[in-house]
Motif scaffolding. Structure first.
Motif, PDB file in Angstrom:
ATOM      1  N   TRP A  80       5.041  -4.487  13.886  1.00 61.81           N
ATOM      2  CA  TRP A  80       5.120  -3.077  13.515  1.00 61.81           C
ATOM      3  C   TRP A  80       5.604  -2.235  14.698  1.00 61.81           C
ATOM      4  CZ3 TRP A  80       0.718  -0.336  10.453  1.00 61.81           C
ATOM      5  CH2 TRP A  80       1.008   1.000  10.294  1.00 61.81           C
ATOM      6  N   MET A  89       9.639   4.955   3.918  1.00 57.89           N
ATOM      7  CA  MET A  89       8.410   4.366   3.373  1.00 57.89           C
ATOM      8  C   MET A  89       7.387   5.471   3.209  1.00 57.89           C
ATOM      9  SD  MET A  89       8.994   1.024   3.272  1.00 57.89           S
ATOM     10  CE  MET A  89       7.646  -0.086   3.595  1.00 57.89           C
ATOM     11  N   GLU A  90       6.545   5.335   2.210  1.00 51.45           N
ATOM     12  CA  GLU A  90       5.473   6.320   2.048  1.00 51.45           C
ATOM     13  C   GLU A  90       4.193   5.753   2.634  1.00 51.45           C
ATOM     14  OE1 GLU A  90       4.869   7.054  -2.026  1.00 51.45           O
ATOM     15  OE2 GLU A  90       3.992   5.100  -2.425  1.00 51.45           O
TER      16      GLU A  90
ATOM     17  N   HIS B  93       9.851  -4.375  -2.405  1.00 53.99           N
ATOM     18  CA  HIS B  93       9.170  -3.095  -2.227  1.00 53.99           C
ATOM     19  C   HIS B  93       8.029  -3.147  -1.217  1.00 53.99           C
ATOM     20  CE1 HIS B  93      11.535  -2.020  -5.647  1.00 53.99           C
ATOM     21  NE2 HIS B  93      10.967  -2.954  -6.394  1.00 53.99           N
ATOM     22  N   ASP B  95       6.467  -5.044   2.551  1.00 52.47           N
ATOM     23  CA  ASP B  95       6.656  -5.962   3.676  1.00 52.47           C
ATOM     24  C   ASP B  95       5.313  -6.142   4.386  1.00 52.47           C
ATOM     25  OD1 ASP B  95       6.276  -3.774   5.291  1.00 52.47           O
ATOM     26  OD2 ASP B  95       8.402  -3.471   5.683  1.00 52.47           O
ATOM     27  N   SER B  96       5.339  -6.799   5.538  1.00 55.90           N
ATOM     28  CA  SER B  96       4.071  -7.155   6.179  1.00 55.90           C
ATOM     29  C   SER B  96       3.252  -5.931   6.593  1.00 55.90           C
ATOM     30  CB  SER B  96       4.330  -8.050   7.391  1.00 55.90           C
ATOM     31  OG  SER B  96       5.120  -7.364   8.332  1.00 55.90           O
ATOM     32  N   ASP B  97       3.878  -4.749   6.702  1.00 54.14           N
ATOM     33  CA  ASP B  97       3.126  -3.540   7.049  1.00 54.14           C
ATOM     34  C   ASP B  97       2.079  -3.212   5.994  1.00 54.14           C
ATOM     35  OD1 ASP B  97       4.695  -3.373   9.240  1.00 54.14           O
ATOM     36  OD2 ASP B  97       5.894  -1.667   8.567  1.00 54.14           O
ATOM     37  N   PHE B  99      -0.044  -5.047   4.785  1.00 55.40           N
ATOM     38  CA  PHE B  99      -1.326  -5.649   5.164  1.00 55.40           C
ATOM     39  C   PHE B  99      -2.083  -4.776   6.160  1.00 55.40           C
ATOM     40  CE2 PHE B  99       0.936  -9.463   3.736  1.00 55.40           C
ATOM     41  CZ  PHE B  99      -0.008  -9.969   2.864  1.00 55.40           C
ATOM     42  N   LEU B 100      -1.370  -3.892   6.849  1.00 54.19           N
ATOM     43  CA  LEU B 100      -2.031  -3.058   7.852  1.00 54.19           C
ATOM     44  C   LEU B 100      -2.531  -1.742   7.272  1.00 54.19           C
ATOM     45  CD1 LEU B 100       0.423  -3.702  10.784  1.00 54.19           C
ATOM     46  CD2 LEU B 100      -1.929  -4.481  10.647  1.00 54.19           C
ATOM     47  N   ASP B 101      -1.675  -1.035   6.503  1.00 57.61           N
ATOM     48  CA  ASP B 101      -2.109   0.277   6.019  1.00 57.61           C
ATOM     49  C   ASP B 101      -1.754   0.552   4.561  1.00 57.61           C
ATOM     50  OD1 ASP B 101       0.575   0.673   6.098  1.00 57.61           O
ATOM     51  OD2 ASP B 101       0.547   2.367   7.467  1.00 57.61           O
ATOM     52  N   ARG B 103       1.242   0.650   3.113  1.00 59.92           N
ATOM     53  CA  ARG B 103       2.508   1.320   2.822  1.00 59.92           C
ATOM     54  C   ARG B 103       3.427   0.407   2.005  1.00 59.92           C
ATOM     55  NH1 ARG B 103       5.378   2.894   8.211  1.00 59.92           N
ATOM     56  NH2 ARG B 103       3.285   3.631   8.634  1.00 59.92           N
ATOM     57  N   ARG B 104       4.245   1.071   1.168  1.00 59.41           N
ATOM     58  CA  ARG B 104       5.198   0.356   0.332  1.00 59.41           C
ATOM     59  C   ARG B 104       6.376   1.279   0.064  1.00 59.41           C
ATOM     60  NH1 ARG B 104       0.934   0.753  -3.549  1.00 59.41           N
ATOM     61  NH2 ARG B 104      -0.243   0.050  -1.768  1.00 59.41           N
ATOM     62  N   ALA B 105       7.455   0.733  -0.477  1.00 58.10           N
ATOM     63  CA  ALA B 105       8.636   1.542  -0.743  1.00 58.10           C
ATOM     64  C   ALA B 105       8.337   2.555  -1.845  1.00 58.10           C
ATOM     65  CB  ALA B 105       9.789   0.639  -1.151  1.00 58.10           C
ATOM     66  N   ASN B 106       9.065   3.664  -1.837  1.00 61.69           N
ATOM     67  CA  ASN B 106       8.908   4.650  -2.893  1.00 61.69           C
ATOM     68  C   ASN B 106       9.253   4.035  -4.241  1.00 61.69           C
ATOM     69  OD1 ASN B 106       8.120   6.977  -1.427  1.00 61.69           O
ATOM     70  ND2 ASN B 106      10.216   7.118  -0.634  1.00 61.69           N
ATOM     71  N   PRO B 130      -1.365   7.912   8.751  1.00 60.08           N
ATOM     72  CA  PRO B 130      -0.511   6.855   8.199  1.00 60.08           C
ATOM     73  C   PRO B 130       0.849   6.754   8.859  1.00 60.08           C
ATOM     74  CG  PRO B 130      -0.915   8.589   6.563  1.00 60.08           C
ATOM     75  CD  PRO B 130      -1.737   8.922   7.744  1.00 60.08           C
ATOM     76  N   LYS B 132       1.336   6.776  12.038  1.00 61.46           N
ATOM     77  CA  LYS B 132       1.205   6.019  13.281  1.00 61.46           C
ATOM     78  C   LYS B 132       0.607   4.651  12.992  1.00 61.46           C
ATOM     79  CE  LYS B 132       0.307   9.993  16.262  1.00 61.46           C
ATOM     80  NZ  LYS B 132      -0.749  10.707  16.984  1.00 61.46           N
ATOM     81  N   PRO B 133       0.934   3.691  13.825  1.00 61.36           N
ATOM     82  CA  PRO B 133       0.304   2.376  13.640  1.00 61.36           C
ATOM     83  C   PRO B 133      -1.170   2.443  14.002  1.00 61.36           C
ATOM     84  CG  PRO B 133       1.658   2.400  15.619  1.00 61.36           C
ATOM     85  CD  PRO B 133       1.900   3.692  14.920  1.00 61.36           C
TER      86      PRO B 133
END
Lengths: 91, 137
Positions: A80, A89-90, B93, B95-97, B99-101, B103-106, B130, B132-133
């Motif tokens: 990340w 991205m939202e 839609h 990705d690996s993010d 799993f962290l918070d 987030r997904r594509a609109n 959201p 920030k990491p």
């Protein structure tokens, strides 16, 4: 053989769960004590069914999978933080 | 003193593995869809699910059934996780993010998310902001 394999299975699941919980709860002493307590309870149950070898297998897989979970999170965070993120991205 | 072992049949072993797999799958699912904040008392509940009195009553001592249950537990728990990994990696839609918070594509034109869909409040780790990491682990 089956009791040892079962102990490893429970250690894998519990290690993964407590590894995540420890991080999410801010790595506090309280969470560590809670985790040690619950791990000990499960070790007692496993000792009853799988004997000392079962407990040993459980403890090894517990530590392994808690560490694996932690490393996986570190890997995701590293991905990340080093990504050039221009996607929409939202949150 | 000789330890008396009780013989169990293959169908009993398979049943215990199946039961464990069901519980493991469900443990991952309820952990993922919980509504409240992360609390360590959850662990006590999970100890009850994984090795509580009911489990000890179902699987008698001196049998391989508890071991078979443990094998099934790992199969169900990590089966759910692997299916989740496969779905996220194959979907355009997510990705690996995620799993962290979370987030997904609109949502694209022509698609919508119906009201009342199950919310994964905290897929794995939720930062306070959201954009920030999350903090270092």
């Amino acid at each position: 053989m089956i009791p040892i394999a079962g102990s490893i299975g429970i250690g894998m699941v519990w290690g993964w769960l407590v590894g995540g919980r420890y991080i999410l709860d801010g790595k506090s002493i309280r969470s560590l004590l809670f985790i040690i307590l619950t791990c000990s309870v499960l070790a007692g149950i496993i000792c009853f069914f799988g004997g000392w070898m079962g407990v040993l297998a459980y403890l090894i897989s517990l530590v392994l999978f808690a560490s694996l979970h932690h490393l996986w999170r570190v890997h995701l965070l590293h991905k990340w933080m080093t990504r050039d993120d221009t996607r929409e991205m939202e949150g | 003193m000789a330890v008396e072992t009780v013989q169990v049949t293959l169908i009993q072993i398979l049943g215990a593995i199946g039961f464990g797999a069901l519980v493991g799958w469900y443990v991952y699912m309820i952990n993922r869809y919980r509504k409240s904040e992360v609390q360590l008392t959850d662990l006590v509940t999970l100890v009850g699910v994984i090795g509580g009195a009911t489990i000890l009553a179902i699987f008698p001592a001196s049998t391989d059934l508890f071991g078979a249950y443990g094998i099934g537990l790992a199969i169900g728990f990590f089966g759910y996780f692997l299916v989740l990994l496969a779905l996220v990696s194959h979907s355009p839609h997510f990705d690996s993010d995620w799993f962290l918070d979370g987030r997904r594509a609109n949502v694209q034109d022509g698609y919508y998310i119906p009201e009342g869909m199950g919310d994964t409040v905290r897929p794995m780790e939720s930062p306070s902001d959201p954009k920030k990491p999350p903090g270092p682990t």
